[in-house]
Design a protein around this motif. Sequence first.
Motif, PDB file in Angstrom:
ATOM      1  N   ASN A   8       0.503  -1.229   0.272  1.00 15.09           N
ATOM      2  CA  ASN A   8      -0.016  -0.102  -0.051  1.00 15.09           C
ATOM      3  C   ASN A   8       0.949   1.365  -0.027  1.00 15.09           C
ATOM      4  O   ASN A   8       0.709   2.167  -0.549  1.00 15.09           O
ATOM      5  N   PHE A 153      -8.610  -6.085 -10.635  1.00 18.61           N
ATOM      6  CA  PHE A 153      -8.258  -5.124  -9.503  1.00 18.61           C
ATOM      7  C   PHE A 153      -9.772  -4.595  -9.044  1.00 18.61           C
ATOM      8  O   PHE A 153     -10.134  -4.401  -8.027  1.00 18.61           O
ATOM      9  N   PHE A 156     -12.420  -7.011  -7.449  1.00 16.66           N
ATOM     10  CA  PHE A 156     -12.293  -7.321  -5.964  1.00 16.66           C
ATOM     11  C   PHE A 156     -12.054  -6.228  -5.069  1.00 16.66           C
ATOM     12  O   PHE A 156     -12.870  -5.916  -4.076  1.00 16.66           O
ATOM     13  N   ALA A 157     -11.614  -5.043  -5.779  1.00 11.42           N
ATOM     14  CA  ALA A 157     -11.494  -3.640  -4.826  1.00 11.42           C
ATOM     15  C   ALA A 157     -13.050  -3.205  -4.313  1.00 11.42           C
ATOM     16  O   ALA A 157     -13.348  -2.703  -3.408  1.00 11.42           O
ATOM     17  N   LEU A 409      -6.411  -3.684   2.283  1.00 16.17           N
ATOM     18  CA  LEU A 409      -6.499  -4.364   0.922  1.00 16.17           C
ATOM     19  C   LEU A 409      -7.138  -3.818  -0.233  1.00 16.17           C
ATOM     20  O   LEU A 409      -6.890  -3.607  -1.342  1.00 16.17           O
ATOM     21  N   ALA A 410      -8.441  -3.398   0.318  1.00 22.07           N
ATOM     22  CA  ALA A 410      -9.402  -2.713  -0.963  1.00 22.07           C
ATOM     23  C   ALA A 410      -8.703  -1.246  -1.434  1.00 22.07           C
ATOM     24  O   ALA A 410      -8.619  -0.978  -2.405  1.00 22.07           O
ATOM     25  N   THR A 412      -5.534  -0.675  -1.537  1.00 27.54           N
ATOM     26  CA  THR A 412      -4.325  -0.973  -2.361  1.00 27.54           C
ATOM     27  C   THR A 412      -4.808  -1.528  -3.641  1.00 27.54           C
ATOM     28  O   THR A 412      -4.374  -1.121  -4.845  1.00 27.54           O
ATOM     29  N   LEU A 413      -5.902  -2.177  -3.739  1.00 36.42           N
ATOM     30  CA  LEU A 413      -6.286  -2.739  -5.189  1.00 36.42           C
ATOM     31  C   LEU A 413      -6.896  -1.413  -5.994  1.00 36.42           C
ATOM     32  O   LEU A 413      -6.878  -1.433  -6.928  1.00 36.42           O
ATOM     33  N   ASN A 414      -7.717  -0.425  -5.134  1.00 36.15           N
ATOM     34  CA  ASN A 414      -8.336   0.660  -5.748  1.00 36.15           C
ATOM     35  C   ASN A 414      -7.104   1.406  -6.263  1.00 36.15           C
ATOM     36  O   ASN A 414      -7.411   1.775  -7.373  1.00 36.15           O
ATOM     37  N   LEU A 416      -4.154   0.127  -7.543  1.00 38.52           N
ATOM     38  CA  LEU A 416      -3.681  -0.625  -8.489  1.00 38.52           C
ATOM     39  C   LEU A 416      -4.745  -0.425  -9.833  1.00 38.52           C
ATOM     40  O   LEU A 416      -4.005  -0.613 -10.891  1.00 38.52           O
TER      41      LEU A 416
END
Length: 452
Positions: A8, A153, A156-157, A409-410, A412-414, A416
Amino acid sequence: MSLINQVNGLVWGPPMLVLILGTGFFLMILLKFMPLRRIGTGFAMIWRGRKRGDASTGEISPFEALMTCLAATVGTGNIAGVATAIALGGPGALFWMWCTALVGMATKYAEVVVAVHFREKDERGEHSGGPMYAIKNGLGRKWLWLGVAFAIFGGFAGFGIGNMVQVNSMALALESTFSVPTWITGVVTMVLIGLVILGGIKRIGAVAASLVPFMCVAYVLAGLAVLIVNVDRIPAALDLIFTHAFSPIAATGGFAGAAVMAAIRFGVARGIFSNEAGLGSAGIAQAAGTTSNAVESGLIGMMGTFIDTIIICSITGLAIVCSGVWSSGESGAALSAAAFEASLPGFGGIVLTISLVIFAFTTILGWSYYGEKCWEFLLGAKSTVPYRIVWVVAIPFGAITQLDFAWLLADTLNGLMALPNLASLILLSPVIVKLTRDYFRGQSTELSAQTR
């Protein structure tokens, strides 16, 4: 947790912030500052877009498409995100949020233009668009992996940033203000969201068009009431914001002090979190709008960033700085609530709680559609009904569980999601410029013909 924390830090670190701002500035230069020069045109387009056009060109009106985008972006970021930026970066963070928004208008415009220009019809005859389709249809098969990465991404985000985190914020706010048990918030929200999203984008668009304008206007009026109470402090607040955007701010009260880099980092990161310019999500909803011109959709889409950050986030930020609570040591929604309560004793905190609940509710609606289109791109239209069921079932779990890891986690995916999107915008920038130039050249020709 430690590993995701490190990732992150990289995802939302200085390189990513420079990339997002740099891409926006690059597009703004290529477009010769058209997004800033055409703000009036954008508002006019929103007004014209209230009527649904030819059904063969989309499923919802351009206005409903914008409201769906705003439903997804006007959320906890406007209340908790702004407060967090000021709590960690000082009042100067608000200045950098403004800069992010103004540059982000070019990014948002470009995202919507390519999303609509390269959209396609799915197996049910509905329009599908967004970065994944722009990459697939605009850049060709060799870049398809980028579109797949974005869809993974985003798919899941959404469950974190657009679902469980939002209902968790709602549940905690209602519990602290009205003593509503978190599980009740979760169940009621699950039922209401289920009734809307099982009807697809047409029902989401209709609900968003009813709720979003009301909630935005109501929140702005409440924020203006706070500013009127503190009207004598506004000049000093603006001085603080502009001064500390470029100079460190010392510790004061419960505020730990912040360097200029902190103001930039948290201002830019929270600004992007709030308006999502650079993440590519807006194009997904705008691609469902009834339109035959990608540039007109882009002009409407870019106004989402202006409304979200320049208007709504500014109201929150100025309320926090003017009320003097920014240095109290509080952060997040608690800091925003303290600002409203200090200025409007007895009901300021209640107004903010209700706003947070409605903002979060509409965010769940908007993001449900974003996630749906990401999974449809990966697995086909057959994934739609199972996805909707899983989305609805996840809501009560978000309300009752500790979400520190899910949030991280969300988030981070956001972040990405931005990488494939920004790469496609840079590669497709010649197309964006050509479409824009042709559109305004055609408008000029039309005007001169009418004059003659």
